[in-house]
Enzyme design. Sequence first.
Site, PDB file in Angstrom:
ATOM      1  N   GLU A  22       9.562  27.739  28.033  1.00  0.00           N
ATOM      2  CA  GLU A  22       9.034  26.843  27.093  1.00  0.00           C
ATOM      3  C   GLU A  22       8.713  25.476  27.821  1.00  0.00           C
ATOM      4  O   GLU A  22       7.454  24.919  27.454  1.00  0.00           O
ATOM      5  CB  GLU A  22      10.016  26.352  26.169  1.00  0.00           C
ATOM      6  CG  GLU A  22       9.930  25.632  24.758  1.00  0.00           C
ATOM      7  CD  GLU A  22       9.013  26.349  23.801  1.00  0.00           C
ATOM      8  OE1 GLU A  22       7.909  25.958  23.361  1.00  0.00           O
ATOM      9  OE2 GLU A  22       9.282  27.574  23.623  1.00  0.00           O
ATOM     10  N   ASP A 247      -0.544 -16.326  -0.061  1.00  0.00           N
ATOM     11  CA  ASP A 247       0.247 -16.494  -1.423  1.00  0.00           C
ATOM     12  C   ASP A 247       1.581 -16.643  -1.075  1.00  0.00           C
ATOM     13  O   ASP A 247       2.339 -16.237  -0.199  1.00  0.00           O
ATOM     14  CB  ASP A 247      -0.018 -15.508  -2.147  1.00  0.00           C
ATOM     15  CG  ASP A 247      -1.416 -15.568  -2.913  1.00  0.00           C
ATOM     16  OD1 ASP A 247      -2.192 -16.424  -2.482  1.00  0.00           O
ATOM     17  OD2 ASP A 247      -1.969 -14.559  -3.429  1.00  0.00           O
ATOM     18  N   LYS A 269       0.750 -20.275  -4.870  1.00  0.00           N
ATOM     19  CA  LYS A 269       0.452 -20.551  -6.576  1.00  0.00           C
ATOM     20  C   LYS A 269       1.827 -20.633  -6.941  1.00  0.00           C
ATOM     21  O   LYS A 269       1.822 -19.683  -7.855  1.00  0.00           O
ATOM     22  CB  LYS A 269      -0.426 -19.977  -7.157  1.00  0.00           C
ATOM     23  CG  LYS A 269      -1.898 -20.284  -6.647  1.00  0.00           C
ATOM     24  CD  LYS A 269      -3.027 -19.569  -7.706  1.00  0.00           C
ATOM     25  CE  LYS A 269      -4.306 -19.433  -6.869  1.00  0.00           C
ATOM     26  NZ  LYS A 269      -5.187 -18.433  -7.522  1.00  0.00           N
ATOM     27  N   GLY A 300      -0.272 -11.016  -2.480  1.00  0.00           N
ATOM     28  CA  GLY A 300       1.027  -9.998  -2.728  1.00  0.00           C
ATOM     29  C   GLY A 300       0.261  -8.661  -3.583  1.00  0.00           C
ATOM     30  O   GLY A 300      -0.758  -8.880  -4.242  1.00  0.00           O
ATOM     31  N   ASP A 302      -1.613  -6.041  -4.512  1.00  0.00           N
ATOM     32  CA  ASP A 302      -3.236  -5.376  -4.543  1.00  0.00           C
ATOM     33  C   ASP A 302      -4.107  -6.526  -4.553  1.00  0.00           C
ATOM     34  O   ASP A 302      -4.002  -7.245  -5.686  1.00  0.00           O
ATOM     35  CB  ASP A 302      -3.525  -4.282  -5.136  1.00  0.00           C
ATOM     36  CG  ASP A 302      -4.966  -3.535  -4.909  1.00  0.00           C
ATOM     37  OD1 ASP A 302      -5.077  -2.584  -4.154  1.00  0.00           O
ATOM     38  OD2 ASP A 302      -5.874  -4.278  -5.731  1.00  0.00           O
ATOM     39  N   MET A 382       3.175 -11.209 -14.590  1.00  0.00           N
ATOM     40  CA  MET A 382       3.355 -12.759 -14.815  1.00  0.00           C
ATOM     41  C   MET A 382       4.021 -12.958 -16.345  1.00  0.00           C
ATOM     42  O   MET A 382       3.215 -13.621 -17.074  1.00  0.00           O
ATOM     43  CB  MET A 382       2.032 -13.177 -14.679  1.00  0.00           C
ATOM     44  CG  MET A 382       1.582 -13.135 -13.442  1.00  0.00           C
ATOM     45  SD  MET A 382      -0.197 -13.898 -12.957  1.00  0.00           S
ATOM     46  CE  MET A 382      -1.245 -12.203 -13.392  1.00  0.00           C
ATOM     47  N   GLY A 411      11.170  -7.285  -6.991  1.00  0.00           N
ATOM     48  CA  GLY A 411      11.448  -5.881  -6.654  1.00  0.00           C
ATOM     49  C   GLY A 411      10.811  -5.495  -5.303  1.00  0.00           C
ATOM     50  O   GLY A 411      10.163  -6.253  -4.563  1.00  0.00           O
TER      51      GLY A 411
HETATM   52  N1  SAH Z   1      -1.856  -8.647  -7.083  1.00  0.00           N
HETATM   53  C1  SAH Z   1      -0.301  -8.768  -7.258  1.00  0.00           C
HETATM   54  C2  SAH Z   1      -0.004  -9.454  -8.577  1.00  0.00           C
HETATM   55  C3  SAH Z   1      -0.106 -10.601  -8.556  1.00  0.00           C
HETATM   56  S1  SAH Z   1       0.429 -11.593 -10.178  1.00  0.00           S
HETATM   57  C4  SAH Z   1      -0.148  -7.064  -7.512  1.00  0.00           C
HETATM   58  O1  SAH Z   1      -0.840  -6.251  -7.325  1.00  0.00           O
HETATM   59  O2  SAH Z   1       1.088  -6.830  -7.427  1.00  0.00           O
HETATM   60  C5  SAH Z   1       2.051 -11.846 -10.023  1.00  0.00           C
HETATM   61  C6  SAH Z   1       2.964 -11.102 -10.551  1.00  0.00           C
HETATM   62  O3  SAH Z   1       3.107  -9.755  -9.954  1.00  0.00           O
HETATM   63  C7  SAH Z   1       4.177 -11.479 -10.620  1.00  0.00           C
HETATM   64  O4  SAH Z   1       4.288 -12.607 -11.964  1.00  0.00           O
HETATM   65  C8  SAH Z   1       5.159 -10.399 -10.936  1.00  0.00           C
HETATM   66  O5  SAH Z   1       4.966  -9.787 -12.418  1.00  0.00           O
HETATM   67  C9  SAH Z   1       4.463  -9.582 -10.353  1.00  0.00           C
HETATM   68  N2  SAH Z   1       5.176  -9.050  -8.918  1.00  0.00           N
HETATM   69  C10 SAH Z   1       4.459  -9.329  -7.827  1.00  0.00           C
HETATM   70  N3  SAH Z   1       5.415  -9.292  -6.764  1.00  0.00           N
HETATM   71  C11 SAH Z   1       6.590  -8.642  -7.534  1.00  0.00           C
HETATM   72  C12 SAH Z   1       7.883  -8.202  -7.158  1.00  0.00           C
HETATM   73  N4  SAH Z   1       8.291  -8.185  -5.696  1.00  0.00           N
HETATM   74  N5  SAH Z   1       8.811  -7.906  -8.070  1.00  0.00           N
HETATM   75  C13 SAH Z   1       8.493  -7.897  -9.438  1.00  0.00           C
HETATM   76  N6  SAH Z   1       7.388  -8.454  -9.794  1.00  0.00           N
HETATM   77  C14 SAH Z   1       6.515  -8.670  -8.919  1.00  0.00           C
END
Ligand code: SAH
Length: 463
Positions: A22, A247, A269, A300, A302, A382, A411
């Site tokens: 091997e 962000d 924001k 954050g 997508d 949100m 989360g």
């Molecule tokens: N583009 C992001 C969303 C942006 S809006 C996506 O696709 O996830 C921001 C919201 O996303 C927050 O107010 C919350 O509701 C949610 N969010 C983002 N990160 C989070 C996390 N780690 N835990 C819980 N909610 C989260």
Amino acid sequence: MRYFPLFIDLKGRRVLVVGGGEEALRKVRLLLKTEVRIEIVAHELHPELTDLAIGGNIAWVGREFSPALLAGATCVFVAADEELNNRVSEEARKRDILVNVVDEAELSSAIIPAIVDRDPLVIAVGTEGAAPILAQGIRSELETDLPPFLGALTRAAGALRERVADQIPAGNSRRQFWRQFFFGGIRDAFARGSLDFEREVEKAFETGSSEAAEGRVALVGAGPGDPELLTLKAQRKLREADVIVFDRLVGPQILEYARRDAVRVAVGKAPGKHSFTQEQINSILIREAKSGKHVVRLKGGDPYVFGRGGEEQAALQAAGIPVEVVPGITAALGCAAAIGLPLTQRGRNQSFTILTGASEDGIPEHDWRFLAQKNQAFAIYMGVGTAGQTQARLLNAGIDPLTPITIVENGTLSSQRVFEAVIGDLASSIRVNSIEGPAMIYVGLTREQSASIVAFPARKKAS
Ligand code: SAH
């Protein structure tokens, strides 16, 4: 450094392999990547080695090792019993022939590194025998970091070298061309397919010798927080970026993936705090890209999910700037996985909706009647600030007040908190638990009651 790394041209040379098991097979597989002539000595051959010998890829030159077989060999690889290992090592050293004995650094004058093969790009990782597992681990990391097409791209670069030397002046312009080639638009086009690639190369030849480099923007999803939830592409974009516009939701650990010299611009924001307007963010992106920078707009989750990715994309396109979008794990999916909350389940819900709880002017007008029906399942982004209104609207629309809700704050991060309640208690759960971080509100879903999913320790229940 005791061992000197050296790439040896084995084309047309001869190596001897002693042993037929091997381990010998593994060495032979590596050697077959080159054009060396492989001779093997062994009493018995592994079936795969037998096939190679029958196919003429290697030559089975004998059953017994004899020093005469070393004559003219560039090196010898040994994977035999202890006695034979010793003997071959000694005979090879006498003749100044490089010898490698499997797992026996003391008997070897050469050791084989861990290899990442993107031929002609080859990366060798060695620890002078001190920590092979470390070398293997680093190799695996490099394997995932370097896309498989990199070898072909490197070969394509080789084919263009003369033309570049002819047509693009040495110095900044030429460096810029190659940067574009290996790290920018040309590489991306190569990954997509050949026609795109040729077009990009020609474009770079046209502009390369005269104008400044072309800037571009990637809208990159960073996922919900845990850096391990970044995609490989997001990591690469971060490494390659000159400027990162990020962000509030993007944590410092994720920015660690950026180059140290990358410029970081925070445009967070935060609710209620001063922040950049969307127009200001757009103009930062346009300005940086126009000055030839590779810009990553890091968001954050997508970029296309409640992230205004579409607006930024449109503004950049209107300004003639190439834009690429790298998806990320959106919070509703990331948080659900972190707490073991399936989003669809046979016999329960046939669809899953994502909603925003906030809009420019307060709470958005959703179809509350529809959402209030039995077996609806949805996640509210949100939604903390408007939780009271959401609760009232759903109850007015006839939702069962005992419909389960799950709230996940921060989360996927170590600060994650989880609360379970019913829709009739949505607003009070948020108030009582002082939920302040970004939070996801799930309605109509329940967690699997399996003890095996323990994603994070901080799991609490609403009182
Ligand atoms: N583009 C992001 C969303 C942006 S809006 C996506 O696709 O996830 C921001 C919201 O996303 C927050 O107010 C919350 O509701 C949610 N969010 C983002 N990160 C989070 C996390 N780690 N835990 C819980 N909610 C989260």
